[in-house]
Write an enzyme that holds these catalytic residues in place. Structure first.
Site, PDB file in Angstrom:
ATOM      1  N   TYR A  50      24.545  12.446  -0.384  1.00  0.00           N
ATOM      2  CA  TYR A  50      26.013  12.364  -0.340  1.00  0.00           C
ATOM      3  C   TYR A  50      26.511  13.013   0.933  1.00  0.00           C
ATOM      4  O   TYR A  50      26.037  14.084   1.302  1.00  0.00           O
ATOM      5  CB  TYR A  50      26.628  13.084  -1.551  1.00  0.00           C
ATOM      6  N   GLU A  52      30.273  12.870   2.133  1.00  0.00           N
ATOM      7  CA  GLU A  52      31.686  12.516   2.294  1.00  0.00           C
ATOM      8  C   GLU A  52      32.257  13.129   3.572  1.00  0.00           C
ATOM      9  O   GLU A  52      31.911  14.249   3.939  1.00  0.00           O
ATOM     10  CB  GLU A  52      32.493  12.994   1.082  1.00  0.00           C
ATOM     11  N   ASP A 199      38.270 -10.084  13.865  1.00  0.00           N
ATOM     12  CA  ASP A 199      37.246  -9.920  12.836  1.00  0.00           C
ATOM     13  C   ASP A 199      36.081 -10.816  13.259  1.00  0.00           C
ATOM     14  O   ASP A 199      36.127 -12.029  13.079  1.00  0.00           O
ATOM     15  CB  ASP A 199      37.819 -10.339  11.474  1.00  0.00           C
ATOM     16  N   THR A 225      31.038  -7.491  10.118  1.00  0.00           N
ATOM     17  CA  THR A 225      29.892  -7.235   9.262  1.00  0.00           C
ATOM     18  C   THR A 225      28.673  -7.117  10.167  1.00  0.00           C
ATOM     19  O   THR A 225      28.714  -7.460  11.347  1.00  0.00           O
ATOM     20  CB  THR A 225      29.645  -8.391   8.267  1.00  0.00           C
ATOM     21  N   LYS A 228      25.342 -10.897   9.282  1.00  0.00           N
ATOM     22  CA  LYS A 228      25.370 -12.348   9.509  1.00  0.00           C
ATOM     23  C   LYS A 228      24.543 -12.663  10.759  1.00  0.00           C
ATOM     24  O   LYS A 228      23.340 -12.433  10.729  1.00  0.00           O
ATOM     25  CB  LYS A 228      26.811 -12.818   9.539  1.00  0.00           C
ATOM     26  N   ARG A 234      23.598  -5.363   4.729  1.00  0.00           N
ATOM     27  CA  ARG A 234      24.940  -5.646   4.224  1.00  0.00           C
ATOM     28  C   ARG A 234      25.803  -4.409   4.445  1.00  0.00           C
ATOM     29  O   ARG A 234      25.711  -3.433   3.698  1.00  0.00           O
ATOM     30  CB  ARG A 234      24.838  -5.913   2.725  1.00  0.00           C
TER      31      ARG A 234
HETATM   32  C1  LIG Z   1      31.845 -12.429   5.755  1.00  0.00           C
HETATM   33  C2  LIG Z   1      33.192 -12.102   6.263  1.00  0.00           C
HETATM   34  C3  LIG Z   1      33.901 -10.976   5.805  1.00  0.00           C
HETATM   35  C4  LIG Z   1      33.514 -10.175   4.578  1.00  0.00           C
HETATM   36  O1  LIG Z   1      32.328  -9.627   4.508  1.00  0.00           O
HETATM   37  P1  LIG Z   1      31.722  -9.116   3.098  1.00  0.00           P
HETATM   38  O2  LIG Z   1      30.639  -8.245   3.602  1.00  0.00           O
HETATM   39  O3  LIG Z   1      31.279 -10.335   2.381  1.00  0.00           O
HETATM   40  O4  LIG Z   1      32.780  -8.367   2.386  1.00  0.00           O
HETATM   41  C5  LIG Z   1      35.104 -10.665   6.422  1.00  0.00           C
HETATM   42  N1  LIG Z   1      35.593 -11.412   7.414  1.00  0.00           N
HETATM   43  C6  LIG Z   1      34.961 -12.529   7.849  1.00  0.00           C
HETATM   44  C7  LIG Z   1      35.563 -13.324   8.967  1.00  0.00           C
HETATM   45  C8  LIG Z   1      33.747 -12.912   7.288  1.00  0.00           C
HETATM   46  O5  LIG Z   1      33.162 -14.021   7.708  1.00  0.00           O
END
Ligand SMILES: *Cc1c(COP(=O)(O)O)cnc(C)c1O
Length: 411
Positions: A50, A52, A199, A225, A228, A234
């Protein structure tokens, strides 16, 4: 080995999933295979800790090692994205959705106006979908894609921005296959004095690998993220200009999260080191080449690709001329060992659960070492199955044999 002995039920399910991942073609645009090293960090004893708050000001004792770890992770994110000195990094977001909520919570008041792309055109749920917390909390106004080109229309976005005067303009997509002109977004944001947020969840690996331009020279805040195209765990990161750093850090903790997942943070660090290698640059380049090849090959079989093609790792196939819906196509392809996700097409006349298209991505197949030649093969399998549903079983057997020659990293 102790999972096998002490919890065979879960062990066997993992083995079953491993086999599924090995024997099928993963064309889901948001998925990838992370390395053994990433998984080793993720499955490490760091999950016990932990911690925080942030390095140097934790609420728990025994944080001296994870403090060091979190600083290394942040430094590696800086290097991978070539962040300017006046930018800040937060590596604690649990995933992409919380990262976006944390930015909104830091920079907006409930009811503030935000502009983003709508879900059906390729935006994400957390970009103000009416069924999502974000859509219920902030006043999202959506820009769409040009009905003529299927691409972003920057003039229209500017017109809309002028009209609605957003506090924040969001650029970043889940299902958009074209290169994004971040500089144009900056100009629009400047004209209406809005915060510019990107994003880059989908294209982050392409950006780090030099296969897509970066928003960082132009934007104020960038979320992403790591799992991907970046091929990490993750998890997610928030990068921002220093002037937003304190608000964002407070929003992540204590605003919206508790203890950070230090095992995931270690895996982020491993990912960023991998992403800086020459091999990863080649990978990013190959992802785009493969995607373009797959799109062209599908077009040769009479498939319609939204916007006419792709500049990145994904495409939307418009199935309206193929007498099959997105859901039907996904299920049919899956029975042949080709795994995709159903996807709306712009101005889709059908409902989101069974829309008119499928989304395809090349990131996972490229991680298995597949190149242009294999993409043509994948296209011909897809065309064969959609044209004649009865060949699915035969294609399934061929794909089982085929995938043996392309072992996935980490499996
Ligand atoms: C995949 C994605 C997210 C969210 O990611 P999670 O890890 O599934 O919560 C946010 N924004 C975009 C553009 C994404 O493609």
């Amino acid at each position: 080995m102790s999972l096998k002995k002490n919890d065979p039920e879960i062990y066997n399910l993992i083995q079953k999933e491993r086999k599924r991942q090995a024997e099928t073609l993963d064309l889901i645009a948001s998925e990838n295979y992370s390395s053994k090293e990433v998984m080793e960090a993720l499955g490490s004893i760091l999950t016990n800790k932990y911690a925080e708050n942030y390095p140097g000001k934790r609420y728990y004792g025994g944080c001296e090692v994870v403090d060091e770890l979190e600083e290394v992770a942040k430094e590696r994110v800086r290097e991978a994205f070539a962040l300017p000195l006046d930018w800040h990094v937060n590596v604690q977001p649990y995933s992409g959705s919380p990262a976006n909520l944390e930015v909104y919570n830091a920079l907006l008041e409930p009811g503030d106006t935000v502009m983003s792309l709508d879900l059906a055109s390729g935006g994400h749920l957390t970009h103000g979908s009416p069924v999502n917390f974000t859509g219920k909390t902030y006043k999202f106004v959506h820009y769409g894609l040009s009905p003529k080109t299927g691409k972003l229309d920057y003039m229209e976005i500017l017109k809309l921005a002028d009209k609605v005067n957003p506090k924040l303009i969001l650029c970043g997509y889940t299902a958009y296959s074209r290169e994004v002109d971040f500089k144009k977004f900056r100009e629009i944001a400047d004209k209406v004095k809005a915060i510019a947020m990107a994003d880059i969840s989908h294209i982050a690996g392409l950006i780090v690998g030099g296969a897509h331009q970066s928003p960082i020279p132009f934007f104020d805040v960038v979320t992403s993220t790591v799992h991907k195209t970046l091929r990490g765990p993750r998890a997610a990161i928030i990068m921002s200009k220093d002037k937003y750093a304190s608000a964002i850090d407070k929003s992540v903790f204590p605003g919206m999260q508790g203890g950070p997942h230090e095992n995931a943070i270690a895996a982020i660090a491993v990912t960023m080191k991998e992403a800086k290698t020459v091999a990863f640059r080649k990978y990013a380049e190959q992802v785009v080449k493969n995607c373009k090849t797959l799109a062209r090959a599908l077009q040769d079989f009479g498939f319609k690709i939204v916007s006419g093609g792709t500049d990145n790792h994904l495409m939307i196939v418009d199935l309206t001329n193929k007498n099959i819906t997105g859901l039907e196509a996904r299920k049919l392809l899956e029975s042949a060992g080709i795994v995709t996700s159903q996807s709306p097409i712009p101005q889709d006349p059908r409902k989101p659960w069974d829309p008119s298209g499928v989304r395809l991505g090349s990131a996972a197949l490229t991680s298995r070492g597949m190149k242009e030649k294999e993409m043509s093969k994948v296209a011909s399998w897809m065309a064969a199955v959609i044209a004649d549903h009865d060949v699915a079983g035969k294609v399934r057997d061929e794909i089982k044999r085929f995938t043996k020659n392309f072992p996935a990293p980490g499996l």
